[in-house]
Structure formats: structure tokens, C-alpha cells
Design a protein around this motif. Structure first.
Motif, PDB file in Angstrom:
ATOM      1  N   VAL A   1      16.685  -4.247  -9.950  1.00  0.00           N
ATOM      2  CA  VAL A   1      15.768  -4.479  -8.821  1.00  0.00           C
ATOM      3  C   VAL A   1      16.026  -5.872  -8.260  1.00  0.00           C
ATOM      4  O   VAL A   1      15.909  -6.877  -8.978  1.00  0.00           O
ATOM      5  CB  VAL A   1      14.296  -4.359  -9.265  1.00  0.00           C
TER       6      VAL A   1
ATOM      7  N   LEU B   1      14.178  -8.783  -2.018  1.00  0.00           N
ATOM      8  CA  LEU B   1      13.056  -7.997  -1.495  1.00  0.00           C
ATOM      9  C   LEU B   1      11.925  -8.905  -1.019  1.00  0.00           C
ATOM     10  O   LEU B   1      11.304  -8.650   0.018  1.00  0.00           O
ATOM     11  CB  LEU B   1      12.552  -7.034  -2.564  1.00  0.00           C
TER      12      LEU B   1
ATOM     13  N   THR C   1       6.145   2.590  -7.346  1.00  0.00           N
ATOM     14  CA  THR C   1       7.576   2.437  -7.111  1.00  0.00           C
ATOM     15  C   THR C   1       7.887   0.944  -7.059  1.00  0.00           C
ATOM     16  O   THR C   1       6.996   0.114  -6.825  1.00  0.00           O
ATOM     17  CB  THR C   1       7.989   3.082  -5.789  1.00  0.00           C
ATOM     18  N   THR C   2       9.142   0.604  -7.248  1.00  0.00           N
ATOM     19  CA  THR C   2       9.507  -0.814  -7.207  1.00  0.00           C
ATOM     20  C   THR C   2       9.217  -1.426  -5.838  1.00  0.00           C
ATOM     21  O   THR C   2       8.771  -2.573  -5.743  1.00  0.00           O
ATOM     22  CB  THR C   2      10.992  -1.003  -7.542  1.00  0.00           C
ATOM     23  N   SER C   3       9.451  -0.664  -4.775  1.00  0.00           N
ATOM     24  CA  SER C   3       9.212  -1.204  -3.425  1.00  0.00           C
ATOM     25  C   SER C   3       7.730  -1.485  -3.207  1.00  0.00           C
ATOM     26  O   SER C   3       7.351  -2.515  -2.623  1.00  0.00           O
ATOM     27  CB  SER C   3       9.740  -0.237  -2.363  1.00  0.00           C
ATOM     28  N   ARG C   4       6.860  -0.597  -3.698  1.00  0.00           N
ATOM     29  CA  ARG C   4       5.415  -0.828  -3.553  1.00  0.00           C
ATOM     30  C   ARG C   4       4.967  -2.008  -4.395  1.00  0.00           C
ATOM     31  O   ARG C   4       4.131  -2.811  -3.972  1.00  0.00           O
ATOM     32  CB  ARG C   4       4.642   0.421  -3.960  1.00  0.00           C
TER      33      ARG C   4
ATOM     34  N   GLN D   1       6.124  -5.126  -2.719  1.00  0.00           N
ATOM     35  CA  GLN D   1       5.322  -5.319  -1.504  1.00  0.00           C
ATOM     36  C   GLN D   1       3.986  -5.970  -1.846  1.00  0.00           C
ATOM     37  O   GLN D   1       3.524  -6.889  -1.162  1.00  0.00           O
ATOM     38  CB  GLN D   1       5.102  -3.979  -0.804  1.00  0.00           C
TER      39      GLN D   1
ATOM     40  N   THR E   1       4.566  -9.538  -2.660  1.00  0.00           N
ATOM     41  CA  THR E   1       4.733 -10.309  -1.423  1.00  0.00           C
ATOM     42  C   THR E   1       3.382 -10.706  -0.837  1.00  0.00           C
ATOM     43  O   THR E   1       3.185 -11.848  -0.411  1.00  0.00           O
ATOM     44  CB  THR E   1       5.531  -9.488  -0.394  1.00  0.00           C
TER      45      THR E   1
ATOM     46  N   TRP F   1      12.133  -0.166 -14.853  1.00  0.00           N
ATOM     47  CA  TRP F   1      12.885  -0.697 -13.711  1.00  0.00           C
ATOM     48  C   TRP F   1      14.299  -1.073 -14.143  1.00  0.00           C
ATOM     49  O   TRP F   1      14.524  -1.554 -15.241  1.00  0.00           O
ATOM     50  CB  TRP F   1      12.208  -1.938 -13.142  1.00  0.00           C
TER      51      TRP F   1
ATOM     52  N   ARG G   1      12.500 -10.566   2.432  1.00  0.00           N
ATOM     53  CA  ARG G   1      12.404  -9.741   3.644  1.00  0.00           C
ATOM     54  C   ARG G   1      11.189 -10.097   4.488  1.00  0.00           C
ATOM     55  O   ARG G   1      11.157  -9.826   5.677  1.00  0.00           O
ATOM     56  CB  ARG G   1      12.350  -8.262   3.261  1.00  0.00           C
TER      57      ARG G   1
END
Length: 418
Positions: free
Chosen positions: A185, A190, A130-133, A136, A139, A182, A193
Motif C-alpha cells: 500500500v 495516497l 478497503t485500503t483506499s477508504r 481517505q 487524510t 494489507w 493526492r
């Protein structure tokens, strides 16, 4: 740029003494950065028109702030008093470049002098995340790079992220990356954060744009105006005109992978048909060479390209024909771009660099045949020096732009005297 009638243009603000000094610090630093050889204080006085005393004061500030290094004096060719040369320093400022692509994430830390101080590549198919993973994980890599820079006594000026798609540069938003699947995004927000990154200058740009900057910075063969075509799963182009990156009106230029080279060709992930990417992208090359079965998603991009190189070296006919066809399709697209933009050279980057032995002849043939002025001013087809590292190196260099543009402001922010 907005053009106003003279009576509606903003009235220029007066430059105060402190503002003038800040401006001149940037002038001196950029002169040293752009010089091909170390320059002396006397050279800078002549080139800038500033007095020797002013230049000496500015240089002292930049040396004390860790942005310039003064070399041991050397006599000139005519003898006389030895002059000390000035170069960018490698002991304080650094930038982080990151690239997220379909099958890897790469990170590099580069100091102001151009030395790569940290580099890592994490292989893995980003389409399965997923885009969030994915962000992450990005990061985590950024924090590791910050730690690596700090361990070497470097202060990170900024972070620049290269992504394979259409980017809203002003907002740091990846609008569309067809090969990742995607859309919209907010990469920059992100990343911010994480409290360890929120104070950093963070920018997001197309990977081919940053690869072109990386090539401009590392390849002495590159002229002032060229197109770098970067092959990965997708195909993109970075356009440099007079040593400046050309992005287009909205910053979305360079999507040469979606130029049609065969209107009746294979469907493309962008929704069109016969795009250059469907002929010259990494997956298209593997499929054409009959290597798809062995090039599963578990294999890295390096492994896939190595398969193509090995097959071509052994004379595998299917691979050679695939690379020849891809080279000619690439040449057709690049010739059209050269006719439109009038640049001096085409640079083969990304996976096209290790495959250049077999693709370059087709590119050269089509460029020579189709570029209108090639008979009077031949367009050179060059091979990238940085290869697949170009985007992260260009990103790290781009992240240092705030230091070069405003050294006084940066020195104040990090607690040094400006």
C-alpha cells in the motif's frame, strides 16, 4: 553504507560561508535540543568551540525564527553575572504524528518544545475497510490536524505515519501488514493526492519504531540502548542503540511478534505457527482469558484492555494464568533479542503497559534466567510512560527532524530569515 577505495570516493565539495553558517545553525539548535537543562550562549560557545560573537549571531537568528526561546536571566550557583537560558520554542514549528492500527486511528500535533497541541483517536475496525477508504479517512484526520495547528499559529514541518507492519521507509510503502490484511500500500503517495498535503514532508514507518522514538523522547528512565516491545493486536519491537533507531539493512527490523515461541503452537496470520503474537497479542490474551465473546470488533482496544485489567484485578484465575503465560513467552523472546543486541533495558509498551503488573514478573524471570550476562549486568524491564500514545508522539517528533537537521533551510522555506 557503500565503501569505496580512497581513489574512488567522491571528492568533498568546499563549504562556502553560507553553507558553514547553515551547518552551525543546526549545531547550535541540536545542542539546545539535546541539553537536559537550559543552556546559555556562553555554554554553547564552550561546547561548540565557536566564538561568542558567532554563537550570539546564530542564537539571534534562531530566536527571531521562532525555533529558540531565551528565558529570563538567572544567577549561577557561584553568583556573578546572570545568564539567560535557551530552550526550544513552542511558538512556531510543529510536527504531525499519525498511527493507523487494526482497531483505531490516532493523530497528534506536537510543537518543537514537546508540548502536545492536538490529539484525537478514532475507534473502529480498520480490517473492514478497503485500503483506499482507510487512507481517505487518514487524510481527513491529517487535514484536521493541519487546521488545528494553524489555529494555534503553528507551521507544520512534516507528517509521519505509523503503521503495524513491514515498511519500505525510502518509498513510503507499507509492504505487509498481516493483521490488517494489507500488502504493498503506497501510503505516502495516497496521502499526497490531497492538495492540502502534497507539499508536506511525509514519512511512513513501523509503529514500534516510532513508539521507541516517542519513549526515548518522553521517558527519563530510558537508557541509550533499549528495546521497546509494543503490544496491540500484533506485537512489534523498536530497537534503539546509542540513542539511534536501529532498523536493519532494509529497514524491516523489529518484527519480534513473528519470532516463534512455540513451534507447534497456533497458526499465525503471517503464515507461520507459534509466533509470539499468537500468545501475547491482544486477541490472544482476550481469547485465553475467555473474554472473546464480550470483546467484539465493536469494542475499542481500550475497552478490551480494560476488560483484561478488571478481570485480573478481581483475581480471575483464567485471566491471571493467561497473562502469566504471555509474560513468560514475551520474556523468552526479549531475552533472545537482548543476547543478540546487548541492550540495557526492555520497555513494555502499548497494551503491555497497563497489563505490566501481571506480565512484568514473567518477563523479568525469563530475562534474568536466559540473558547470558544478567548476573554481571542486569537488564532492566521498564514500563512505558507514553503507553499507547508512544507511536503518534514519536511520529510527531520524527516529523520535526527536518527542522533540527536543517533549521536554515526550513526557515527559508517558511519565509523567515536564516
Amino acid at each position: 553504507m557503500e565503501h569505496r577505495p580512497p581513489h574512488l570516493r567522491p571528492v568533498p565539495e568546499p563549504v562556502r560561508q553560507s553553507g558553514l553558517r547553515d551547518h552551525n545553525l543546526a549545531v547550535v539548535l541540536r545542542r539546545v535540543a539535546e541539553a537536559q537543562e537550559p543552556v546559555s550562549r556562553a555554554d554553547l560557545a564552550v561546547e561548540t568551540g565557536l566564538t561568542r560573537a558567532t554563537v550570539s549571531s546564530l542564537v539571534d537568528t534562531l530566536v527571531e525564527g521562532g525555533l529558540l526561546t531565551e528565558l529570563e536571566p538567572r544567577s549561577g550557583p557561584q553568583g556573578g553575572r546572570p545568564a539567560a537560558g535557551l530552550v526550544l520554542s513552542d511558538r512556531r514549528a510543529a510536527g504531525i504524528g499519525m498511527e493507523i492500527n487494526v482497531d483505531y486511528v490516532a493523530v497528534a500535533v506536537r510543537d518543537l518544545a514537546g508540548r502536545v497541541r492536538y490529539r484525537t483517536v478514532a475507534r473502529g475496525d480498520q480490517r473492514s475497510r478497503t485500503t483506499s477508504r482507510a487512507v481517505q479517512a487518514l487524510t481527513g484526520h491529517a487535514v484536521d490536524a493541519l487546521d488545528a495547528a494553524a489555529e494555534q499559529g503553528l507551521t507544520v514541518a512534516g507528517l509521519s505515519v505509523a503503521v503495524p507492519g513491514v515498511v519500505d521507509v525510502a518509498d513510503g510503502v507499507l509492504r505487509l501488514a498481516p493483521n490488517l490484511g494489507w500488502r504493498d500500500v503506497e501510503v505516502r503517495d495516497l496521502l499526497r493526492r490531497d492538495p492540502r498535503l502534497e507539499a508536506l514532508e511525509i514519512s511512513v514507518d513501523n509503529e514500534a519504531n516510532l513508539a521507541a522514538l516517542g519513549e526515548l523522547d518522553t521517558n527519563p528512565e530510558c537508557p541509550g540502548s533499549f528495546i521497546l516491545v509494543s503490544g496491540e493486536i500484533g506485537v512489534g519491537a523498536g530497537i534503539v542503540v546509542n540513542r539511534q533507531l536501529f532498523r536493519g539493512t532494509r529497514g524491516w527490523g523489529g518484527e519480534i511478534g513473528h519470532v516463534a515461541v512455540d513451534p507447534l503452537g497456533a497458526p499465525c496470520r503471517c503464515g507461520s505457527r507459534g509466533c509470539l503474537e499468537t500468545v501475547a497479542g491482544q486477541e490472544a490474551l482476550l481469547r485465553g482469558a475467555g473474554l472473546t465473546a464480550r470483546a467484539s470488533s465493536a469494542l475499542s482496544g481500550d475497552d478490551s484492555v480494560r476488560q483484561l485489567v478488571d478481570a485480573a484485578r478481581t483475581g480471575d484465575r483464567r485471566t491471571l494464568l493467561t497473562l502469566e503465560d504471555a509474560g513468560r513467552a514475551l520474556g523468552m523472546a526479549m531475552a533472545a533479542a537482548v543476547n543478540l543486541l546487548d541492550v540495557e533495558a526492555v520497555v513494555l509498551g502499548g497494551i503491555f503497559a497497563p497489563l505490566a503488573t501481571w506480565m512484568r514478573p514473567g518477563v523479568e524471570a525469563e530475562v534474568s534466567r536466559r540473558v547470558l550476562v544478567d548476573a554481571w549486568s542486569p537488564v532492566r524491564v521498564l514500563v512505558s510512560r507514553a503507553g499507547t500514545d508512544a507511536a503518534v508522539l514519536g511520529g510527531a517528533r520524527s516529523a520535526l527532524d527536518p527542522v533540527l537537521a536543517d533549521p536554515a533551510g526550513w526557515l527559508r522555506r517558511v519565509g523567515a530569515t536564516a
